[in-house]
Design a protein around this motif. Sequence first.
Motif, PDB file in Angstrom:
ATOM      1  N   CYS A   1     124.364 133.833 107.942  1.00  0.00           N
ATOM      2  CA  CYS A   1     123.416 134.909 107.635  1.00  0.00           C
ATOM      3  C   CYS A   1     122.690 135.387 108.883  1.00  0.00           C
ATOM      4  O   CYS A   1     122.417 136.585 109.035  1.00  0.00           O
ATOM      5  N   CYS A   2     122.389 134.475 109.791  1.00  0.00           N
ATOM      6  CA  CYS A   2     121.788 134.901 111.064  1.00  0.00           C
ATOM      7  C   CYS A   2     122.746 135.820 111.814  1.00  0.00           C
ATOM      8  O   CYS A   2     122.329 136.847 112.381  1.00  0.00           O
ATOM      9  N   ARG A   3     124.015 135.480 111.827  1.00  0.00           N
ATOM     10  CA  ARG A   3     125.012 136.298 112.527  1.00  0.00           C
ATOM     11  C   ARG A   3     125.215 137.646 111.842  1.00  0.00           C
ATOM     12  O   ARG A   3     125.691 138.597 112.480  1.00  0.00           O
ATOM     13  N   ALA A   4     124.858 137.738 110.572  1.00  0.00           N
ATOM     14  CA  ALA A   4     125.011 139.005 109.852  1.00  0.00           C
ATOM     15  C   ALA A   4     124.070 140.081 110.384  1.00  0.00           C
ATOM     16  O   ALA A   4     124.251 141.263 110.080  1.00  0.00           O
ATOM     17  N   PHE A   5     123.082 139.700 111.183  1.00  0.00           N
ATOM     18  CA  PHE A   5     122.215 140.683 111.835  1.00  0.00           C
ATOM     19  C   PHE A   5     123.002 141.549 112.814  1.00  0.00           C
ATOM     20  O   PHE A   5     122.698 142.725 113.011  1.00  0.00           O
ATOM     21  N   LEU A   6     124.004 140.955 113.481  1.00  0.00           N
ATOM     22  CA  LEU A   6     124.759 141.662 114.513  1.00  0.00           C
ATOM     23  C   LEU A   6     123.799 142.294 115.517  1.00  0.00           C
ATOM     24  O   LEU A   6     123.949 143.445 115.928  1.00  0.00           O
ATOM     25  N   ALA A   7     122.791 141.517 115.912  1.00  0.00           N
ATOM     26  CA  ALA A   7     121.729 142.023 116.779  1.00  0.00           C
ATOM     27  C   ALA A   7     121.790 141.349 118.142  1.00  0.00           C
ATOM     28  O   ALA A   7     122.384 140.283 118.313  1.00  0.00           O
ATOM     29  N   SER A   8     121.131 141.947 119.112  1.00  0.00           N
ATOM     30  CA  SER A   8     121.084 141.391 120.459  1.00  0.00           C
ATOM     31  C   SER A   8     120.202 140.153 120.501  1.00  0.00           C
ATOM     32  O   SER A   8     119.423 139.883 119.580  1.00  0.00           O
ATOM     33  N   PHE A   9     120.307 139.398 121.596  1.00  0.00           N
ATOM     34  CA  PHE A   9     119.482 138.200 121.752  1.00  0.00           C
ATOM     35  C   PHE A   9     117.998 138.553 121.757  1.00  0.00           C
ATOM     36  O   PHE A   9     117.150 137.754 121.351  1.00  0.00           O
ATOM     37  N   LYS A  10     117.666 139.758 122.203  1.00  0.00           N
ATOM     38  CA  LYS A  10     116.255 140.174 122.211  1.00  0.00           C
ATOM     39  C   LYS A  10     115.716 140.276 120.792  1.00  0.00           C
ATOM     40  O   LYS A  10     114.596 139.841 120.515  1.00  0.00           O
ATOM     41  N   ILE A  11     116.514 140.853 119.902  1.00  0.00           N
ATOM     42  CA  ILE A  11     116.102 140.945 118.504  1.00  0.00           C
ATOM     43  C   ILE A  11     116.032 139.555 117.887  1.00  0.00           C
ATOM     44  O   ILE A  11     115.075 139.223 117.173  1.00  0.00           O
ATOM     45  N   TRP A  12     117.032 138.720 118.144  1.00  0.00           N
ATOM     46  CA  TRP A  12     117.047 137.360 117.595  1.00  0.00           C
ATOM     47  C   TRP A  12     115.779 136.587 117.957  1.00  0.00           C
ATOM     48  O   TRP A  12     115.292 135.791 117.168  1.00  0.00           O
ATOM     49  N   ASN A  13     115.275 136.813 119.154  1.00  0.00           N
ATOM     50  CA  ASN A  13     114.117 136.053 119.613  1.00  0.00           C
ATOM     51  C   ASN A  13     112.779 136.681 119.219  1.00  0.00           C
ATOM     52  O   ASN A  13     111.723 136.099 119.495  1.00  0.00           O
ATOM     53  N   MET A  14     112.805 137.827 118.581  1.00  0.00           N
ATOM     54  CA  MET A  14     111.567 138.478 118.135  1.00  0.00           C
ATOM     55  C   MET A  14     111.520 138.688 116.624  1.00  0.00           C
ATOM     56  O   MET A  14     110.473 138.506 116.003  1.00  0.00           O
ATOM     57  N   ALA A  15     112.625 139.092 116.025  1.00  0.00           N
ATOM     58  CA  ALA A  15     112.654 139.374 114.591  1.00  0.00           C
ATOM     59  C   ALA A  15     112.335 138.110 113.798  1.00  0.00           C
ATOM     60  O   ALA A  15     112.798 137.018 114.129  1.00  0.00           O
ATOM     61  N   THR A  16     111.562 138.261 112.739  1.00  0.00           N
ATOM     62  CA  THR A  16     111.123 137.111 111.948  1.00  0.00           C
ATOM     63  C   THR A  16     111.748 137.118 110.557  1.00  0.00           C
ATOM     64  O   THR A  16     112.131 138.154 110.020  1.00  0.00           O
ATOM     65  N   VAL A  17     111.805 135.935 109.983  1.00  0.00           N
ATOM     66  CA  VAL A  17     112.298 135.784 108.618  1.00  0.00           C
ATOM     67  C   VAL A  17     111.423 136.592 107.658  1.00  0.00           C
ATOM     68  O   VAL A  17     111.919 137.333 106.809  1.00  0.00           O
ATOM     69  N   GLY A  18     110.102 136.465 107.817  1.00  0.00           N
ATOM     70  CA  GLY A  18     109.187 137.179 106.930  1.00  0.00           C
ATOM     71  C   GLY A  18     109.322 138.684 107.024  1.00  0.00           C
ATOM     72  O   GLY A  18     109.266 139.393 106.003  1.00  0.00           O
ATOM     73  N   GLY A  19     109.506 139.184 108.234  1.00  0.00           N
ATOM     74  CA  GLY A  19     109.659 140.622 108.403  1.00  0.00           C
ATOM     75  C   GLY A  19     110.910 141.135 107.723  1.00  0.00           C
ATOM     76  O   GLY A  19     110.897 142.184 107.073  1.00  0.00           O
TER      77      GLY A  19
END
Length: 270
Positions: free
Chosen positions: A90-108
């Motif tokens: 499910c984390c990989r389903a973001f298909l996002a950059s490392f910058k997003i991975w390190n800022m985006a939150t579960v709650g958001g």
Amino acid sequence: MDLNTVVEIRDARHPAPWLPGDAWLGGGTYLFSEPQPRLRRLVDLSRTGWTPVEPLPDGSLEIAATCTIAQLSRFARASARTAAPLFEQCCRAFLASFKIWNMATVGGNVCNALPAGPMISLMAALDGECLLIAQDGSRRRVPVASFVTGAGRKDLAAGELLRSVTLPARALDRRTAFRQASLYGLGRSGVLVIGTLDPLDGSLAITVTASTVRPVRLRFPHPPTAAELRSAICSAVAEGEWFDDLHGLPEWRRHMTLRYAEEIRREVTR
């Protein structure tokens, strides 16, 4: 993106009356991605110090709203729980950059209530329960599958805060299967289906997200036949609840959902 209507950022550790134009600020990856003309003040959660992922004595797991995708992924990769691989999927389903991975939150991700939100998929599939705190301090708990009520809609009152999501111990010991489809190689999920099989009683749960405007969670005391599964999905999703946007037509989403659900049924029951 600069939010030129915001005039104040308040530390969430210091309570103050909730005002029109206030918004909680977690990682900010959504808030700063597009204009937010209604906002006047951001209430910053980044200094709350909440433990990102905390195993509880009863074997359940509490995931703070401020837990980032990167933190959740690191925890899951080190976990021996049966359902741990589903976290990474499910984390990989973001298909996002490392910058997003390190800022985006579960709650958001959960509170944005977007059909393609993969944290909604993960938490709903594992019987996650939201802990919500109102401005007067009162608390209530709502299943993630019920918290998201439509595309961009959720059961959240003005000023109410998603503090955490708790996953029960039994859900973490289930066998899981995951299917995802997108129209593009690095595109947003158009269909995401998760199956979980309980080793204790043999029950099967199918969770449909991305293809529908809200999470659809189906439980079967015993694995259904192909016809029973198809009928259950078609009955649970009203015609207008198949999501329709540039990432996929409703007809395609429905077709792929039924196809993946059947693949999952075969995979987890063989």
